[in-house]
Design a protein around this motif. Structure first.
Motif, PDB file in Angstrom:
ATOM      1  N   LEU A 295       0.829  -1.208   0.000  1.00 16.22           N
ATOM      2  CA  LEU A 295       0.000   0.000   0.000  1.00 16.22           C
ATOM      3  C   LEU A 295       0.867   1.263   0.000  1.00 16.22           C
ATOM      4  O   LEU A 295       0.613   2.207  -0.742  1.00 16.22           O
ATOM      5  N   MET A 296       1.900   1.282   0.855  1.00 21.10           N
ATOM      6  CA  MET A 296       2.775   2.453   0.916  1.00 21.10           C
ATOM      7  C   MET A 296       3.538   2.617  -0.401  1.00 21.10           C
ATOM      8  O   MET A 296       3.764   3.727  -0.869  1.00 21.10           O
ATOM      9  N   GLY A 297       3.928   1.484  -0.999  1.00 21.57           N
ATOM     10  CA  GLY A 297       4.679   1.537  -2.246  1.00 21.57           C
ATOM     11  C   GLY A 297       3.876   2.077  -3.411  1.00 21.57           C
ATOM     12  O   GLY A 297       4.444   2.556  -4.387  1.00 21.57           O
ATOM     13  N   ASN A 298       2.561   2.005  -3.309  1.00 23.89           N
ATOM     14  CA  ASN A 298       1.707   2.524  -4.373  1.00 23.89           C
ATOM     15  C   ASN A 298       1.114   3.893  -4.050  1.00 23.89           C
ATOM     16  O   ASN A 298       1.009   4.750  -4.923  1.00 23.89           O
ATOM     17  N   ALA A 357      -3.161   2.343  11.167  1.00 21.90           N
ATOM     18  CA  ALA A 357      -4.522   2.703  11.572  1.00 21.90           C
ATOM     19  C   ALA A 357      -4.681   4.202  11.813  1.00 21.90           C
ATOM     20  O   ALA A 357      -5.793   4.741  11.707  1.00 21.90           O
ATOM     21  N   CYS A 358      -3.591   4.892  12.110  1.00 21.98           N
ATOM     22  CA  CYS A 358      -3.649   6.342  12.370  1.00 21.98           C
ATOM     23  C   CYS A 358      -3.623   7.186  11.092  1.00 21.98           C
ATOM     24  O   CYS A 358      -4.061   8.343  11.114  1.00 21.98           O
ATOM     25  N   PHE A 428      -9.015  -4.109  -3.963  1.00 17.88           N
ATOM     26  CA  PHE A 428      -9.299  -2.858  -3.260  1.00 17.88           C
ATOM     27  C   PHE A 428      -9.478  -1.693  -4.224  1.00 17.88           C
ATOM     28  O   PHE A 428     -10.346  -0.833  -4.030  1.00 17.88           O
ATOM     29  N   THR A 429      -8.631  -1.652  -5.256  1.00 12.87           N
ATOM     30  CA  THR A 429      -8.534  -0.437  -6.070  1.00 12.87           C
ATOM     31  C   THR A 429      -9.201  -0.526  -7.441  1.00 12.87           C
ATOM     32  O   THR A 429      -9.560   0.508  -8.009  1.00 12.87           O
ATOM     33  N   GLY A 442     -10.322   3.056   4.149  1.00 13.24           N
ATOM     34  CA  GLY A 442     -10.636   1.638   4.302  1.00 13.24           C
ATOM     35  C   GLY A 442      -9.438   0.749   4.045  1.00 13.24           C
ATOM     36  O   GLY A 442      -9.219  -0.248   4.753  1.00 13.24           O
ATOM     37  N   MET A 443      -8.639   1.081   3.019  1.00 14.91           N
ATOM     38  CA  MET A 443      -7.468   0.262   2.712  1.00 14.91           C
ATOM     39  C   MET A 443      -6.479   0.247   3.873  1.00 14.91           C
ATOM     40  O   MET A 443      -5.937  -0.806   4.238  1.00 14.91           O
ATOM     41  N   PHE A 444      -6.239   1.405   4.463  1.00 16.41           N
ATOM     42  CA  PHE A 444      -5.292   1.464   5.573  1.00 16.41           C
ATOM     43  C   PHE A 444      -5.826   0.725   6.799  1.00 16.41           C
ATOM     44  O   PHE A 444      -5.070   0.061   7.520  1.00 16.41           O
TER      45      PHE A 444
END
Length: 477
Positions: A295-298, A357-358, A428-429, A442-444
């Motif tokens: 997720l972070m990489g995208n 989550a934050c 997800f996307t 929602g993804m995070f």
């Protein structure tokens, strides 16, 4: 250590050179930690090249997923071939494949998006040839008790890579910090929600014109670094066999007479590894943090652009986060040697799950921009100082749990998790109803929940991973 005791000071130096060569190799392959940055440049360019007018940042997941799926599905088989081919030829093959993919992207970025996917995803095949090979080469020079530290020094190059690649990409493409523009086709454009709901793309003609040349620059640099690594890394395939007897002799001098005798080394083949519950427990733990990595990489930068429109700010955050990325891998490797896999993983997963989550809270804070930037930076630094450590500790865990003889193939089995988390991110996307429901928030939150699952599963692992314990479980199954 083997190299010092068996072959003198010059051979000890080979071990240091193996670490240096592996570090440099991982440094060059770390361009995937600059994917959030490349996402904004590649998609912005290809929206304007006349071939992909409807392209969005969400489509970039198809590129990263193809790369990771190729990497995860090929790694066990290429790992087996790399063991037979040898260390230096494997590294040369992988480096050439990787750099060629970047060089070809100079042309494919001017075509349909599918063509850029094909050339950029060559990274995954190249990675399968070099990653486990470089770790194995370095670990084979040092005693087993140093697996975590040695492996983490090699893979720290992966973390430190974006200290180089993100600033280089930004300085080359956007030296004047030109702002991204709101997508005028966004359904929320012109409403009060446009800043939170609409993506921003680069449209400046001079900026876009420099993007293809960036790939020529990067590909040339990567090829040079790969060739230097081939020279530095020794190609002694049987060093680990000599290491066993030597490290046992060295350690026996340090073990008190009343200590328990060391067990004879055992090795599990991939077919045996797949019959152990330990493999699947490590697999789930690995998957739960790799999802956050995916997720972070995208989306870390595209998400940040929804409330912070400052390209140079993200470059600086990338630099700071990847200082912690590289240094964190070394720290987690040292912690592994002290605490072993289970306890090290639990600490790491709690941090990653809590911070992920934050993240969704930031756009809703009624705070000055400087406060939002500081908070975003702190969360990114916390994440990149934590989740990349999973690569350092699983590198040691595979060797401890299953032995080093089939290390590359066994390590590759773990990377099959990449197929699963990429499919999940695509769902997800790219499924409109799901993406509309989840969004970034929602993804995070889902990623944080899966990190919690990893914590639960890891509690079932033994306190200390050993080959003998894994072999006993195979024999009993």
């Amino acid at each position: 250590m083997l190299c010092l005791r068996k072959e003198g000071e010059s051979s000890y130096s080979k071990g240091i050179l193996c670490i240096l060569g592996g570090f440099l190799l991982c440094l060059s392959f770390a361009s995937d930690f600059s994917y959030p940055n490349l996402n904004t440049y590649i998609i912005s360019y290809m929206r304007q090249n006349g071939e992909n007018p409807g392209l969005t940042y969400g489509d970039f997941v198809l590129l990263t997923s193809t790369k990771v799926i190729l990497q995860g599905s090929s790694m066990p088989f290429i790992g087996y071939m790399a063991r037979r081919v040898g260390i230096r030829p494997s590294i040369a093959i992988g480096s050439i494949i990787y750099s060629t993919g970047f060089l070809l992207t100079y042309w494919t970025i001017k075509m349909k998006f599918i063509m850029a996917i094909m050339t950029m995803s060559m990274h995954g095949i190249g990675f399968s040839w070099v990653y486990a090979t470089a770790i194995r080469a370095a670990q084979a020079c040092f005693p087993p008790r140093m697996k975590g530290r040695v492996g983490s020094l090699v893979v720290s190059g992966y973390g430190f890579g974006s200290l180089v690649w993100i600033p280089l990409q930004t300085a080359f493409v956007n030296p004047h910090n030109i702002k991204a523009e709101l997508d005028r086709n966004c359904e929320y454009f012109g409403t009060e929600q446009q800043d939170r709901k609409c993506d921003r793309y680069f449209e400046d003609a001079d900026l876009l014109e420099r993007i293809p040349y960036m790939f020529l620059l990067l590909g040339t640099i990567f090829l040079g670094m790969g060739l230097i690594s081939v020279i530095l890394i020794s190609d002694e395939d049987q060093r680990e066999d000599k290491l066993v007897s030597d490290s046992d002799s060295e350690d026996s001098a340090e073990i008190p007479l009343n200590s328990e005798k060391r067990e004879d080394p055992v090795y599990l083949k991939p077919s045996e590894v797949l019959r152990t519950p330990t493999f699947y427990q490590i697999w789930i733990a690995f998957f739960s943090l790799c999802l956050t990595n995916g997720l972070m990489g995208n989306y870390s930068k595209t998400y940040g652009l929804t409330f912070i429109n400052d390209d140079h700010f993200f470059a600086w955050v990338g630099i700071l986060a990847n200082i912690f990325n590289g240094a964190g891998r070394i720290v987690w490797g040292i912690v592994y040697d002290k605490l072993n896999f289970k306890r090290t993983y639990l600490i790491m997963a709690v941090i990653v799950g809590s911070v992920t989550a934050c993240l969704p809270v930031l756009p809703y804070l009624d705070a000055p921009m400087i406060v939002l930037k500081v908070l975003y930076g702190i969360l990114m630094v916390s994440l990149y100082g934590s989740f990349p450590g999973i690569y350092a500790i699983v590198a040691a865990a595979v060797s401890d749990a299953f032995g080093h003889k089939y290390y590359q193939a066994n390590f590759g089995l773990l990377f099959s998790n990449a197929v699963c988390y990429c499919i999940l991110i695509i769902v997800f996307t790219k499924v409109p109803a799901i993406y509309a429901f989840l969004g970034y928030t929602g993804m995070f939150l889902v990623a944080a929940g899966i990190a919690a699952l990893g914590i639960i599963i890891s509690l079932l692992l033994p306190k200390r991973l050993t080959c003998q314990d894994s072999l006993n479980k195979v024999m009993c199954s």
